[in-house]
Design a protein around this motif. Structure first.
Motif, PDB file in Angstrom:
ATOM      1  N   ASN A   1       2.521  11.228  -4.813  1.00 24.00           N
ATOM      2  CA  ASN A   1       3.023  12.280  -5.694  1.00 24.00           C
ATOM      3  C   ASN A   1       4.309  11.884  -6.403  1.00 24.00           C
ATOM      4  OD1 ASN A   1       1.552  15.095  -5.573  1.00 24.00           O
ATOM      5  ND2 ASN A   1       1.301  14.136  -3.587  1.00 24.00           N
ATOM      6  N   PHE A   2       5.193  11.185  -5.713  1.00 18.36           N
ATOM      7  CA  PHE A   2       6.452  10.764  -6.315  1.00 18.36           C
ATOM      8  C   PHE A   2       6.307   9.479  -7.131  1.00 18.36           C
ATOM      9  CE2 PHE A   2       8.556  13.080  -2.611  1.00 18.36           C
ATOM     10  CZ  PHE A   2       8.830  14.197  -3.384  1.00 18.36           C
ATOM     11  N   GLU A   3       5.088   8.944  -7.169  1.00 16.04           N
ATOM     12  CA  GLU A   3       4.792   7.729  -7.925  1.00 16.04           C
ATOM     13  C   GLU A   3       5.685   6.567  -7.484  1.00 16.04           C
ATOM     14  OE1 GLU A   3       4.915   8.736 -12.078  1.00 16.04           O
ATOM     15  OE2 GLU A   3       3.514  10.403 -11.838  1.00 16.04           O
ATOM     16  N   LEU A   4       5.859   6.457  -6.169  1.00 16.95           N
ATOM     17  CA  LEU A   4       6.639   5.343  -5.633  1.00 16.95           C
ATOM     18  C   LEU A   4       5.881   4.041  -5.836  1.00 16.95           C
ATOM     19  CD1 LEU A   4       7.980   6.822  -2.270  1.00 16.95           C
ATOM     20  CD2 LEU A   4       9.206   6.570  -4.430  1.00 16.95           C
ATOM     21  N   PRO A   5       6.581   2.957  -6.119  1.00 14.85           N
ATOM     22  CA  PRO A   5       5.909   1.675  -6.354  1.00 14.85           C
ATOM     23  C   PRO A   5       5.291   1.117  -5.083  1.00 14.85           C
ATOM     24  CG  PRO A   5       8.288   1.403  -6.321  1.00 14.85           C
ATOM     25  CD  PRO A   5       8.041   2.876  -6.282  1.00 14.85           C
ATOM     26  N   GLN A   6       4.471   0.087  -5.244  1.00 12.51           N
ATOM     27  CA  GLN A   6       3.740  -0.494  -4.121  1.00 12.51           C
ATOM     28  C   GLN A   6       4.554  -1.525  -3.349  1.00 12.51           C
ATOM     29  OE1 GLN A   6       0.537   0.418  -3.099  1.00 12.51           O
ATOM     30  NE2 GLN A   6       0.863   2.077  -4.576  1.00 12.51           N
ATOM     31  N   THR A   7       5.508  -2.166  -3.985  1.00 15.21           N
ATOM     32  CA  THR A   7       6.241  -3.244  -3.316  1.00 15.21           C
ATOM     33  C   THR A   7       7.406  -2.691  -2.505  1.00 15.21           C
ATOM     34  OG1 THR A   7       7.742  -3.633  -5.179  1.00 15.21           O
ATOM     35  CG2 THR A   7       5.652  -4.830  -5.189  1.00 15.21           C
TER      36      THR A   7
ATOM     37  N   SER B   1      10.322  -4.010  -1.803  1.00 14.08           N
ATOM     38  CA  SER B   1      11.646  -4.180  -2.416  1.00 14.08           C
ATOM     39  C   SER B   1      11.956  -3.055  -3.397  1.00 14.08           C
ATOM     40  CB  SER B   1      11.734  -5.535  -3.118  1.00 14.08           C
ATOM     41  OG  SER B   1      10.758  -5.640  -4.150  1.00 14.08           O
ATOM     42  N   GLN B   2      10.965  -2.660  -4.198  1.00 16.25           N
ATOM     43  CA  GLN B   2      11.162  -1.564  -5.141  1.00 16.25           C
ATOM     44  C   GLN B   2      11.308  -0.230  -4.419  1.00 16.25           C
ATOM     45  OE1 GLN B   2       7.580  -2.491  -7.518  1.00 16.25           O
ATOM     46  NE2 GLN B   2       8.921  -2.622  -9.296  1.00 16.25           N
ATOM     47  N   GLN B   3      10.540  -0.030  -3.361  1.00 22.69           N
ATOM     48  CA  GLN B   3      10.658   1.193  -2.573  1.00 22.69           C
ATOM     49  C   GLN B   3      12.056   1.340  -1.979  1.00 22.69           C
ATOM     50  OE1 GLN B   3       7.521   0.593   0.249  1.00 22.69           O
ATOM     51  NE2 GLN B   3       5.884   1.024  -1.224  1.00 22.69           N
ATOM     52  N   ILE B   4      12.592   0.244  -1.472  1.00 25.95           N
ATOM     53  CA  ILE B   4      13.932   0.270  -0.878  1.00 25.95           C
ATOM     54  C   ILE B   4      14.995   0.516  -1.949  1.00 25.95           C
ATOM     55  CG2 ILE B   4      15.679  -1.181   0.243  1.00 25.95           C
ATOM     56  CD1 ILE B   4      13.399  -2.388   1.903  1.00 25.95           C
ATOM     57  N   GLU B   5      14.834  -0.094  -3.111  1.00 25.24           N
ATOM     58  CA  GLU B   5      15.777   0.130  -4.204  1.00 25.24           C
ATOM     59  C   GLU B   5      15.850   1.612  -4.570  1.00 25.24           C
ATOM     60  OE1 GLU B   5      16.498  -1.250  -8.870  1.00 25.24           O
ATOM     61  OE2 GLU B   5      14.946  -2.201  -7.646  1.00 25.24           O
TER      62      GLU B   5
END
Length: 306
Positions: free
Chosen positions: A101-107, A109-113
């Motif tokens: 729902n929040f369109e969080l990325p798959q990787t 590193s991007q999730q942590i950012e």
């Protein structure tokens, strides 16, 4: 009170099939890089909420991150709900509905950012039978699938797949619902009744395309049958589903009654078989770190006040 700025990471070690040690190491590294002190808590299934609340009281963390599925995220959200703490999500469950729902990325590193960023959205929280719901609760065939999945012992998407056909075959649908809102009472039958604060299931299926997670309302959706062509439409971002397939009621509060006990789940966690549900929008909102694009679409930025 401690003088350090703490990041608390809550990890569910048995959620999904992702590698938790990799997540822990990456979050700890990022915390140190940003001059935060790092604290890890691994859930055990025993008194986790009490332990997390005690850590929050002791450490006064600047932010709490959670790596797990929707059930773990919901539990941690309840711990920070009335505190001035941003929740960061690292999706690590079998079905990551909130991440979808929040369109969080798959990787990772991007999730942590994003989890460490200052871009936050204040979202609605539902109170359903005195429990909080961030995402979607439902009665019927999906809750039955989750129950069978939890009892199977096979984790990940494979576990859901293996239980899907037996659930469809053995389910005693249709179910019969009475839904009371400020608009009155309606009677309806179907295979599934969803109480949706968000748009998508963890599979990515869009069941509530016109709902908004911060508009002070939620949707009650009664799916009437297993229509293959209508189900395929849910792959789209904004499906236009037939009224013969789903009935939608937008409301701030609802009471739902069933003629017999029906499987019931909240945020991906099977709870019990029930005959009645009450749902209301909480007066409290939750601040969640989200992608900038998602935040802009909801016309709320990191300085949102409530």
């Amino acid at each position: 009170m401690k003088s350090e700025n703490y990041i608390l990471l809550v990890v569910n070690p048995i959620a999904g099939d992702s590698e938790k040690d990799t997540i822990i190491a990456a979050v700890e590294s990022e915390a140190i890089k940003r001059n935060y002190s790092f604290q890890l808590y691994k859930t055990s299934g025993k008194a986790d909420k009490k332990a997390i609340n005690a850590l929050i009281e002791k450490l006064k963390p600047t932010r709490v991150l959670v790596a797990g599925g929707d059930g773990t995220i919901s539990m941690v959200a309840d711990c920070v709900l009335k505190k001035d703490i941003i929740l960061g999500i690292i999706p690590a469950g079998s079905a990551n509905g909130m991440a979808a729902n929040f369109e969080l990325p798959q990787t990772l590193s991007q999730q942590i950012e994003i989890a460490f960023s200052d871009i936050a959205l204040a979202i609605d929280i539902l109170i359903i039978n005195e429990r909080i719901c961030l995402h979607i609760a439902d009665l019927g065939i999906n809750a039955e699938l989750i129950k069978n999945y939890e009892n199977s012992g096979i984790r990940g998407k494979l576990g859901y797949f293996l239980q899907s056909i037996p659930t469809l075959i053995n389910s005693e649908h249709p179910f019969y619902f009475s839904i009371e809102t400020e608009e009155g009472i309606i009677e309806e039958s179907g295979i599934l009744l969803a109480i949706a604060n968000a748009n998508k299931f963890g599979t990515g299926a869009t069941i509530n395309p016109h709902g908004k997670i911060n508009d002070g309302k939620f949707e009650v959706l009664i799916f009437k049958n297993l229509d293959f062509f209508e189900i395929v439409k849910t792959i789209q971002e904004k499906p236009e589903m037939s009224s013969d397939f789903v009935r939608v009621i937008s409301t701030k509060a609802a009471k739902i009654s069933c003629k017999k006990k029906i499987p019931f789940q909240i945020d991906g966690e099977f709870l019990e078989e029930i005959t009645s549900v009450t749902a209301i929008v909480s007066k409290n909102k939750l601040k969640v770190a989200v992608p900038e694009k998602f935040c802009n679409l909801h016309t709320i930025n990191a300085n949102y006040e409530y």
